[in-house]
Motif scaffolding. Structure first.
Motif, short mmCIF file in Angstrom:
data_model
loop_
_atom_site.label_atom_id
_atom_site.label_comp_id
_atom_site.label_asym_id
_atom_site.label_seq_id
_atom_site.Cartn_x
_atom_site.Cartn_y
_atom_site.Cartn_z
N ASP A 13 32.63 30.84 -11.29
CA ASP A 13 33.67 30.73 -10.32
C ASP A 13 33.49 29.15 -9.62
O ASP A 13 32.35 28.98 -8.97
CB ASP A 13 33.59 31.75 -9.40
CG ASP A 13 34.64 31.75 -8.14
OD1 ASP A 13 34.95 30.72 -7.65
OD2 ASP A 13 35.55 33.07 -8.00
N LYS A 14 34.35 28.47 -9.78
CA LYS A 14 34.21 27.07 -9.48
C LYS A 14 34.08 27.08 -7.95
O LYS A 14 33.43 26.16 -7.37
CB LYS A 14 35.46 26.00 -10.02
CG LYS A 14 35.22 25.97 -11.42
CD LYS A 14 36.01 24.86 -11.69
CE LYS A 14 36.26 24.68 -13.42
NZ LYS A 14 37.14 23.97 -13.88
N ASP A 15 34.95 27.56 -7.27
CA ASP A 15 35.17 27.77 -5.72
C ASP A 15 33.80 28.17 -5.19
O ASP A 15 33.19 27.43 -4.25
CB ASP A 15 36.09 28.54 -5.16
CG ASP A 15 37.81 28.00 -5.37
OD1 ASP A 15 37.55 26.54 -5.86
OD2 ASP A 15 38.54 28.51 -5.47
N GLU A 16 33.22 29.13 -5.83
CA GLU A 16 32.00 29.71 -5.30
C GLU A 16 30.78 28.62 -5.45
O GLU A 16 30.00 28.37 -4.52
CB GLU A 16 31.52 31.12 -5.84
CG GLU A 16 32.27 32.43 -5.28
CD GLU A 16 31.69 32.66 -4.04
OE1 GLU A 16 30.72 32.39 -3.62
OE2 GLU A 16 32.69 33.50 -3.26
N HIS A 81 26.46 32.17 -2.84
CA HIS A 81 27.50 31.25 -3.64
C HIS A 81 26.97 30.98 -5.00
O HIS A 81 27.67 30.69 -5.94
CB HIS A 81 27.81 29.98 -2.84
CG HIS A 81 28.49 30.37 -1.26
ND1 HIS A 81 29.64 31.03 -1.40
CD2 HIS A 81 28.16 30.32 -0.14
CE1 HIS A 81 30.28 31.09 -0.06
NE2 HIS A 81 29.17 30.74 0.50
#
Length: 105
Positions: A13-16, A81
């Motif tokens: 998950d790029k945002d995480e 994260h």
């Protein structure tokens, strides 16, 4: 005595992972770590390990410094994260050696 943490993983998950990356270098440094190398997988030259997309090598002042980063209560909101932003994580610690003689005795 310094230790090296080899991190191999895939981005899930790029945002995480970006939420982790934005703070992690500062926090790693504050806990006695230094990012030595970053890499993107190129090819499997030899071996049976399933390739991971990302490689990060971190030098820590000591294993205690690494542990302080992993277990600092002030970072309890940071580590999720990394965990949620990655998959297939391999995290290995290696002792620093000046040469291979200790292994060849």
């Amino acid at each position: 005595m310094p230790v090296y943490a080899l991190n191999l993983f895939d981005i899930a998950d790029k945002d995480e992972y970006l939420a982790y990356a934005r703070r992690s270098v500062k926090e790693v440094t504050a806990h006695g770590g230094k990012v030595i190398s970053l890499g993107k997988f190129k090819e499997a030259a030899l071996g049976e390990i399933t390739p991971r997309t990302v490689m990060i090598l971190v030098e820590w002042e000591s294993e205690q410094a690494f542990d302080s980063y992993c277990n600092d209560p002030a970072l309890a909101d940071l580590h999720p994260h990394r965990e949620n932003g990655t998959q297939n994580y391999i995290w290995h610690l290696f002792d620093k050696l000046d040469d291979l003689r200790p292994l060849l005795k």
